[in-house]
Enzyme design. Structure first.
Site, PDB file in Angstrom:
ATOM      1  N   LYS A 175       1.021  -1.283   0.123  1.00 42.33           N
ATOM      2  CA  LYS A 175       0.082  -0.030   0.043  1.00 42.33           C
ATOM      3  C   LYS A 175       1.115   1.153  -0.015  1.00 42.33           C
ATOM      4  O   LYS A 175       1.651   1.514   0.985  1.00 42.33           O
ATOM      5  CB  LYS A 175      -0.788  -0.136   1.237  1.00 42.33           C
ATOM      6  CG  LYS A 175      -2.171   0.884   1.180  1.00 42.33           C
ATOM      7  CD  LYS A 175      -2.187   2.212   0.801  1.00 42.33           C
ATOM      8  CE  LYS A 175      -1.888   3.066   1.955  1.00 42.33           C
ATOM      9  NZ  LYS A 175      -1.699   4.425   1.757  1.00 42.33           N
ATOM     10  N   GLU A 250      10.094   2.337  10.651  1.00 41.11           N
ATOM     11  CA  GLU A 250      11.218   2.997  10.328  1.00 41.11           C
ATOM     12  C   GLU A 250      10.574   4.472  10.302  1.00 41.11           C
ATOM     13  O   GLU A 250       9.597   4.824   9.420  1.00 41.11           O
ATOM     14  CB  GLU A 250      11.509   2.687   9.042  1.00 41.11           C
ATOM     15  CG  GLU A 250      13.062   3.456   8.617  1.00 41.11           C
ATOM     16  CD  GLU A 250      14.128   2.898   9.498  1.00 41.11           C
ATOM     17  OE1 GLU A 250      14.397   3.583  10.430  1.00 41.11           O
ATOM     18  OE2 GLU A 250      14.233   1.615   9.910  1.00 41.11           O
ATOM     19  N   CYS A 284      14.114  11.231   5.888  1.00 38.86           N
ATOM     20  CA  CYS A 284      14.079  10.899   7.337  1.00 38.86           C
ATOM     21  C   CYS A 284      15.526  11.069   7.800  1.00 38.86           C
ATOM     22  O   CYS A 284      15.800  11.368   8.711  1.00 38.86           O
ATOM     23  CB  CYS A 284      13.536   9.770   7.507  1.00 38.86           C
ATOM     24  SG  CYS A 284      13.946   8.282   6.735  1.00 38.86           S
ATOM     25  N   GLU A 385      10.602  16.970  14.331  1.00 41.74           N
ATOM     26  CA  GLU A 385      11.272  16.645  12.793  1.00 41.74           C
ATOM     27  C   GLU A 385      10.112  17.396  12.093  1.00 41.74           C
ATOM     28  O   GLU A 385       9.035  17.770  12.251  1.00 41.74           O
ATOM     29  CB  GLU A 385      10.726  15.215  12.226  1.00 41.74           C
ATOM     30  CG  GLU A 385      11.055  15.070  10.883  1.00 41.74           C
ATOM     31  CD  GLU A 385      10.923  13.530  10.558  1.00 41.74           C
ATOM     32  OE1 GLU A 385       9.865  13.033  10.967  1.00 41.74           O
ATOM     33  OE2 GLU A 385      11.856  12.768  10.070  1.00 41.74           O
TER      34      GLU A 385
HETATM   35  C1  UN1 Z   1      14.583   8.119   3.854  1.00 42.73           C
HETATM   36  O1  UN1 Z   1      14.682   9.505   3.821  1.00 42.73           O
HETATM   37  O2  UN1 Z   1      13.383   7.688   4.219  1.00 42.73           O
HETATM   38  O3  UN1 Z   1      20.358   7.497   2.997  1.00 42.73           O
HETATM   39  C2  UN1 Z   1      15.276   7.079   3.105  1.00 42.73           C
HETATM   40  C3  UN1 Z   1      19.417   8.269   2.159  1.00 42.73           C
HETATM   41  C4  UN1 Z   1      18.673   7.360   1.357  1.00 42.73           C
HETATM   42  C5  UN1 Z   1      17.416   6.829   1.807  1.00 42.73           C
HETATM   43  C6  UN1 Z   1      16.813   7.831   2.815  1.00 42.73           C
HETATM   44  N1  UN1 Z   1      19.598   6.356   0.906  1.00 42.73           N
HETATM   45  O4  UN1 Z   1      19.335   9.388   2.549  1.00 42.73           O
END
Ligand code: UN1
Length: 493
Positions: A175, A250, A284, A385
């Protein structure tokens, strides 16, 4: 008329039972509609999970190297279609085309990696306490995986979830985020062409509240793999706990770069700009705090502001553009609110701080690269964040204080330090409480052969990517083979 895209269930493209659809627009130009997508509900989820459950019985028995061959083909097809996949992705989520190519590349890397894993899937052999007895552990599939993926890495993150899940013999219902269903459909079309049998990979589009929750709550989903916001992640956790499901989360980050007084300033500058404003700050792993030694903070900040103001903003399909729009208006308002909160808390606005002005930008969710100075570690802008192009500059007096500031966070995803001192670098590795630490590089850019994830509120202890992902997508089975021809009693004989 906008093109209508369908769900993929049991090897067939289907409209949702309630026949409702939703629109997908280009965040750089909201007048551009990319298509209409199925607004799936419980009935569609039921059908997809049923197909996945049925298919898993056979799929789990196919030798893993054979499953790997299909993943290898998927990698080849992703590579072949890289450019068009990247361009579609820029259209639907806004990040610049150089970065969307990277996003697809991350999917390719994961496909090849998982394909190779089909010939390993290592277990252990260990000695037994007794003679004529053999002990080993092997990896078994978990069953049906519900994968819920975010919009910021529309192909990479589904690949992190799907490919390890599939190589381990699980079947999947994906999804994707409702802001980026097209890239997920593009990915699933490639998997369809790669030869996965019907029911092994299923895709349902729709909202998190309806399609997402129905998937999480479904009795026959054995494992939920989720990437997204901390609020949603905590909801996922509560629902999974109720159903006694396995789940891997995550979530957020408040990643920081330390710039010490002995740092290579130019290299640190590039790293901070890339970490803070790459993907418009919507990673993230984005760098949202830079902790700078007081000896160099004045010079460093002024260089940073000068460079940030010069960043070229616009439609990510233009190769010269360095920063695209935010994903949607809600996100843009949230980012603006955080800037106002920061200023209200006493931070100094050094660059940006508002919607990008000008006619050229009026149809997209553009926001200026923003830098706030005089930020103290306890301010909300230094703790929460933001998920936008907002960087807080925090002064520090020495290395120990810098480490303390980085660790003073409810999150623990990524961190970085710029220094020429090897002793300090290793001390940072040891003391920074994050799942990922970079030395003399930015907080972003993780490679798929290493574990990805974080400590504290960033996750629930699991990691994606690398062999660590197998810990999520497999169940251990310990096997004892007694060839002594008699009953041997462990702990007793
Ligand atoms: C994310 O921001 O959810 O390390 C993943 C990184 C990328 C993955 C980010 N390879 O910034």
């Amino acid at each position: 008329m906008a093109k209508i895209y369908k769900n993929y269930i049991n090897g067939k493209w289907k409209v949702s039972g309630n026949r409702e659809t939703f629109e997908n627009i280009n965040p750089a130009n909201t007048k551009q509609v990319l298509g209409r997508f199925q607004k799936s509900s419980q009935g569609d989820i039921d059908e997809a999970v049923k197909a996945a459950k049925k298919a898993q019985v056979k799929w789990g028995k196919i030798p893993a190297p054979k499953r790997g061959e299909m993943l290898y083909r998927a990698g080849e097809l992703l590579l072949k279609n890289k450019e068009s996949l990247a361009r579609d992705m820029t259209r639907e989520m806004g990040k610049v085309v150089k970065e969307t190519r990277g996003d697809v590349q991350e999917g390719i890397d994961m496909a090849y990696y998982a394909a190779g894993e089909g010939r390993r899937l290592m277990g252990e052999t260990v000695p037994s306490e007794m003679p004529n007895k053999f002990c080993m552990s092997v990896r078994m599939p978990v069953g049906v995986v519900g994968a819920i993926s975010p919009w910021n890495f529309p192909i990479a993150i589904p690949s992190w979830k799907l490919f390890p899940a599939l190589i381990a013999g699980n079947t999947v219902v994906l999804k994707p985020a409702s802001d980026t269903p097209l890239s997920a459909i593009n990915l699933v079309k490639i998997l369809e062409k790669s030869g996965f049998p019907p029911g092994v990979v299923n895709l349902v589009t729709g909202t998190g509240e309806e399609a997402g929750l129905s998937l999480i709550d479904h009795r026959d989903v054995d494992l939920v793999s989720f990437t997204g916001s901390t609020d949603t992640g905590s909801l996922v956790a509560r629902h999974c706990a109720k159903g006694m499901k396995k789940f891997s989360l995550e979530m957020g980050g408040k990643n920081a770069i330390i710039v010490m007084d002995d740092a290579d300033i130019n290299s640190a500058l590039e790293g901070v700009l890339w970490g803070a404003f790459g993907t418009t700050g919507q990673r993230c792993t984005a760098c949202s705090r830079v902790i700078v030694h007081k000896k160099i903070i004045k010079k460093f900040t002024s260089l940073l502001v000068e460079r940030a103001k010069k960043l070229r903003i616009g439609d990510g399909l233009d190769e010269k553009v360095e920063m695209g729009p935010l994903i949607n208006e809600i996100q843009r308002q949230k980012v603006k609110k955080f800037v106002d909160i920061g200023v209200g808390e006493g931070a100094k606005l050094l660059a940006g701080g508002n919607y990008q002005k000008g006619k050229k930008y009026s149809d997209g969710f553009f926001f200026q690269p923003t830098i706030l100075g005089d930020v103290s570690p306890k301010m909300r802008i230094a703790q929460d964040e933001i998920f936008g192009p907002v960087l807080s500059v925090i002064p520090c007096k020495d290395f120990e204080q810098a480490i303390g500031i980085v660790n003073d966070s409810k999150f623990g995803l990524s961190s970085a330090i710029y220094t020429q001192d090897v002793n300090r670098a290793f001390k940072a590795v040891e003391n920074l409480d994050t799942g990922i630490t970079y030395i003399n590089s930015s907080t972003i850019g993780a490679e798929i052969q290493l574990p990805f994830g974080g400590t504290k509120g960033t996750g629930n202890g699991h990691r994606e990517a690398g062999t660590a992902s197998l810990e999520v997508f497999t169940e251990w089975k310990s096997v004892y083979v007694d060839y002594s021809g008699k009953l041997q009693k462990a702990q007793i004989d």
